[in-house]
Design a protein around this motif. Structure first.
Motif, mmCIF file in Angstrom:
data_model
loop_
_atom_site.group_PDB
_atom_site.id
_atom_site.type_symbol
_atom_site.label_atom_id
_atom_site.label_comp_id
_atom_site.label_asym_id
_atom_site.label_seq_id
_atom_site.Cartn_x
_atom_site.Cartn_y
_atom_site.Cartn_z
ATOM 1 N N GLY A 103 0.844 -1.191 0.000
ATOM 2 C CA GLY A 103 0.000 0.000 0.000
ATOM 3 C C GLY A 103 0.875 1.236 0.000
ATOM 4 O O GLY A 103 2.106 1.142 0.074
ATOM 5 N N ALA A 104 0.260 2.404 -0.106
ATOM 6 C CA ALA A 104 0.995 3.667 -0.089
ATOM 7 C C ALA A 104 0.269 4.662 0.799
ATOM 8 O O ALA A 104 -0.969 4.679 0.839
ATOM 9 N N MET A 105 1.030 5.481 1.498
ATOM 10 C CA MET A 105 0.429 6.494 2.361
ATOM 11 C C MET A 105 -0.218 7.575 1.500
ATOM 12 O O MET A 105 0.444 8.242 0.706
ATOM 13 N N TYR A 106 -1.535 7.739 1.670
ATOM 14 C CA TYR A 106 -2.266 8.776 0.950
ATOM 15 C C TYR A 106 -2.388 10.029 1.813
ATOM 16 O O TYR A 106 -2.241 11.150 1.341
ATOM 17 N N THR A 107 -2.696 9.826 3.086
ATOM 18 C CA THR A 107 -2.606 10.888 4.078
ATOM 19 C C THR A 107 -1.829 10.310 5.247
ATOM 20 O O THR A 107 -1.421 9.139 5.224
ATOM 21 N N GLU A 108 -1.632 11.088 6.285
ATOM 22 C CA GLU A 108 -0.894 10.588 7.448
ATOM 23 C C GLU A 108 -1.665 9.503 8.193
ATOM 24 O O GLU A 108 -1.111 8.817 9.040
ATOM 25 N N GLN A 109 -2.951 9.320 7.840
ATOM 26 C CA GLN A 109 -3.751 8.316 8.542
ATOM 27 C C GLN A 109 -4.466 7.358 7.603
ATOM 28 O O GLN A 109 -5.237 6.518 8.045
ATOM 29 N N ILE A 110 -4.219 7.464 6.302
ATOM 30 C CA ILE A 110 -4.918 6.600 5.349
ATOM 31 C C ILE A 110 -3.924 5.972 4.377
ATOM 32 O O ILE A 110 -3.072 6.651 3.805
ATOM 33 N N VAL A 111 -4.063 4.651 4.205
ATOM 34 C CA VAL A 111 -3.261 3.888 3.262
ATOM 35 C C VAL A 111 -4.141 3.513 2.075
ATOM 36 O O VAL A 111 -5.263 3.030 2.254
ATOM 37 N N LEU A 112 -3.637 3.738 0.857
ATOM 38 C CA LEU A 112 -4.334 3.323 -0.352
ATOM 39 C C LEU A 112 -3.812 1.958 -0.763
ATOM 40 O O LEU A 112 -2.599 1.759 -0.879
ATOM 41 N N THR A 113 -4.715 1.005 -0.989
ATOM 42 C CA THR A 113 -4.339 -0.346 -1.377
ATOM 43 C C THR A 113 -5.355 -0.864 -2.394
ATOM 44 O O THR A 113 -6.118 -0.083 -2.970
ATOM 45 N N ALA A 114 -5.389 -2.170 -2.604
ATOM 46 C CA ALA A 114 -6.314 -2.760 -3.573
ATOM 47 C C ALA A 114 -7.582 -3.264 -2.884
ATOM 48 O O ALA A 114 -7.537 -3.743 -1.747
ATOM 49 N N ALA A 115 -8.701 -3.176 -3.589
ATOM 50 C CA ALA A 115 -9.973 -3.646 -3.031
ATOM 51 C C ALA A 115 -9.932 -5.135 -2.741
ATOM 52 O O ALA A 115 -10.549 -5.611 -1.785
ATOM 53 N N HIS A 116 -9.203 -5.896 -3.577
ATOM 54 C CA HIS A 116 -9.193 -7.340 -3.370
ATOM 55 C C HIS A 116 -8.363 -7.741 -2.150
ATOM 56 O O HIS A 116 -8.367 -8.897 -1.744
ATOM 57 N N CYS A 117 -7.677 -6.776 -1.550
ATOM 58 C CA CYS A 117 -6.899 -7.053 -0.336
ATOM 59 C C CYS A 117 -7.763 -7.032 0.919
ATOM 60 O O CYS A 117 -7.311 -7.446 1.986
ATOM 61 N N VAL A 118 -8.962 -6.497 0.824
ATOM 62 C CA VAL A 118 -9.835 -6.369 1.999
ATOM 63 C C VAL A 118 -11.159 -7.062 1.722
ATOM 64 O O VAL A 118 -11.498 -7.376 0.581
ATOM 65 N N SER A 119 -11.907 -7.305 2.775
ATOM 66 C CA SER A 119 -13.134 -8.096 2.637
ATOM 67 C C SER A 119 -14.397 -7.263 2.508
ATOM 68 O O SER A 119 -15.479 -7.799 2.288
ATOM 69 N N GLY A 120 -14.290 -5.951 2.652
ATOM 70 C CA GLY A 120 -15.479 -5.115 2.548
ATOM 71 C C GLY A 120 -15.277 -3.808 3.281
ATOM 72 O O GLY A 120 -14.162 -3.484 3.712
ATOM 73 N N LEU A 180 -12.466 1.101 3.822
ATOM 74 C CA LEU A 180 -13.449 1.498 2.815
ATOM 75 C C LEU A 180 -13.049 0.855 1.494
ATOM 76 O O LEU A 180 -12.038 1.216 0.905
ATOM 77 N N GLN A 181 -13.837 -0.126 1.066
ATOM 78 C CA GLN A 181 -13.608 -0.780 -0.222
ATOM 79 C C GLN A 181 -14.316 0.019 -1.304
ATOM 80 O O GLN A 181 -15.398 0.566 -1.082
ATOM 81 N N ALA A 182 -13.726 0.097 -2.483
ATOM 82 C CA ALA A 182 -14.309 0.885 -3.566
ATOM 83 C C ALA A 182 -15.776 0.538 -3.783
ATOM 84 O O ALA A 182 -16.117 -0.641 -3.928
ATOM 85 N N PRO A 183 -16.647 1.527 -3.781
ATOM 86 C CA PRO A 183 -18.067 1.267 -4.035
ATOM 87 C C PRO A 183 -18.258 0.577 -5.383
ATOM 88 O O PRO A 183 -17.659 0.979 -6.388
ATOM 89 N N GLY A 184 -19.047 -0.471 -5.418
ATOM 90 C CA GLY A 184 -19.312 -1.175 -6.659
ATOM 91 C C GLY A 184 -18.293 -2.231 -7.015
ATOM 92 O O GLY A 184 -18.427 -2.900 -8.048
ATOM 93 N N TYR A 185 -17.281 -2.431 -6.175
ATOM 94 C CA TYR A 185 -16.271 -3.444 -6.484
ATOM 95 C C TYR A 185 -16.899 -4.837 -6.448
ATOM 96 O O TYR A 185 -17.576 -5.198 -5.495
ATOM 97 N N ASN A 186 -16.665 -5.602 -7.513
ATOM 98 C CA ASN A 186 -17.224 -6.965 -7.572
ATOM 99 C C ASN A 186 -16.207 -7.974 -8.100
ATOM 100 O O ASN A 186 -16.577 -9.036 -8.599
ATOM 101 N N GLY A 187 -14.928 -7.616 -8.002
ATOM 102 C CA GLY A 187 -13.887 -8.524 -8.461
ATOM 103 C C GLY A 187 -13.347 -8.187 -9.834
ATOM 104 O O GLY A 187 -12.363 -8.769 -10.283
ATOM 105 N N THR A 188 -13.993 -7.262 -10.522
ATOM 106 C CA THR A 188 -13.546 -6.850 -11.850
ATOM 107 C C THR A 188 -13.486 -5.333 -11.901
ATOM 108 O O THR A 188 -14.510 -4.664 -11.772
ATOM 109 N N GLY A 189 -12.281 -4.781 -12.075
ATOM 110 C CA GLY A 189 -12.143 -3.330 -12.087
ATOM 111 C C GLY A 189 -12.357 -2.731 -10.705
ATOM 112 O O GLY A 189 -12.553 -3.436 -9.720
#
Length: 384
Positions: free
Chosen positions: A61-78, A108-117
């Motif tokens: 992941g990468a630090m987006y703010t001092e308290q938020i990490v940006l990563t992939a939706a498939h890395c989290v469960s919801g 927070l997983q990307a809204p609408g994520y369903n495994g594709t895009g």
């Protein structure tokens, strides 16, 4: 990260060799690879990628703010409260006693994520990492080409184990048509949301365990995040590119999501001033620039940065004044009315630059839009 037909993510510990989603999901009846790094890579130097984060579920992941990490939706469960993830920051060696660790608070997983895009997610940490280096998101699709940097602690070979030390490599852009023509799962590439990168002959790629990590490029002297490690067939296979979430298409959504969970990029700023007192002539019907190189700052610029200008001109109604950030973003400071016949501009502008990395080359742009009157940039000072 060796993703197999989108059914395996480069979750786990993925190597930068093949494309494998590094997320939290696996193919039906198949366990997620817990071990994958960057295939064909070399060890990164301490501080080379200061915003890089390792997540305890086996993702990057990468630090987006001092308290938020940006990563992939498939890395989290919801989406929801989550205190089970540990983020490791500030080191190349995962066993270093200098590592800074934080537990998660919310996901927070990307809204609408369903495994594709739409393969992005935000992890809010229980407390901020004050002074953390932040990675700026790419907002300009024109930057989505050329050669990119990839990095991770994932497998260094397809099916290999997680790495102790951060590895890095470089891979070139692969256009959508070529990527889709790779066959198999690539035929389903979501061209509006995904970007591909690889050498035709293979040999260099992200792999299992690299999922969620950034793919970056230096734009105007500043690293920006072009992609998020998402998926691929195997790792570093010939003709099987790595697939990454195309950040330029989601930058606005990511910012809005971060704002919604209280993760707005902090006003920050380092309070330093940078001046250019070298005269720059302003001819008729011409745009000129004057530059300053900001350095020695940590994180983003201030939400109340100032630009003090001293411009000598015999008809300021001809002028349009802008500040150009290191990533090329333009901030309009003033567009004088055509009928403003006053001389000169001696003024200080306040600008919200909290979304910009402070360090880098900043430019004052002055456009003369008419004939008959000329002038010069006498001096200007940027305080970030």
């Amino acid at each position: 990260m060796a993703l197999a037909l989108r059914i395996m993510s480069r979750l786990g510990i993925a190597a930068v060799t093949g494309v494998l989603l590094a997320g939290a999901f696996s193919a039906p009846g198949q366990a997620a690879d817990p071990t994958p790094t960057v295939v064909g890579g070399t060890q990164a130097a301490q501080g080379e990628f200061p915003w890089m984060v390792r997540l305890s579920m086996g993702c990057g992941g990468a630090m987006y703010t001092e308290q938020i990490v940006l990563t992939a939706a498939h890395c989290v469960s919801g989406t929801g409260a989550n205190t089970s993830i540990t983020a490791t920051y500030g080191v190349v060696d995962l066993q270093s006693t200098s590592a800074i660790k934080r537990t998660s608070k919310y996901v927070l997983q990307a809204p609408g994520y369903n495994g594709t895009g739409k393969d992005w997610a935000l992890i809010q940490l229980a407390s901020p990492i004050t002074g953390a280096s932040l990675l700026k998101l790419n907002t300009d699709i024109a930057n989505d080409n050329g050669t990119f940097d990839i990095m991770g602690w994932g497998a260094a070979t397809e099916g290999g184990g997680q790495q102790r030390y951060l590895l890095k490599a470089r891979v070139p852009f692969v256009d959508d048509t070529t990527c889709k023509a790779s066959g198999g799962s690539y035929s389903g590439l979501v061209v509006a949301e995904e970007i591909c990168a690889a050498y035709p002959q293979g040999g260099t790629d992200t792999c299992q365990g690299d999922s969620g990590g950034p793919m970056t490029k230096v734009v105007n002297g500043v690293p920006v995040q072009i992609g998020i490690v998402s998926w691929g067939e195997g790792c570093a296979r010939a003709g099987k590119p790595g697939v990454y979430t195309q950040v330029s298409n989601f930058a606005a959504a990511i910012k809005a999501a971060a704002d919604s969970i209280g993760g707005t990029v902090p006003p920050g700023g380092c309070g330093k001033s940078f001046t250019n007192a070298t005269d720059v002539a302003i001819p008729d019907n011409t745009t000129v620039t004057s530059s300053v190189a900001a350095s020695g700052c940590t994180g983003n610029a201030s939400g109340s940065a100032t630009v003090a200008v001293d411009i000598k001109h015999t008809y300021r109604g001809d002028l349009v004044i802008r500040l150009i950030a290191p990533d090329g973003t333009s901030y309009l400071l003033e567009d004088f009315p055509n009928g403003d016949s006053a001389d000169n501009v001696l003024k200080t502008y306040t600008v919200n630059l909290s979304s910009e990395v402070a360090n880098g080359t900043w430019k004052l742009s002055v456009q003369d839009t008419a004939s008959a009157d000329t002038g010069k940039i006498d001096s200007w000072t940027l305080t970030v």
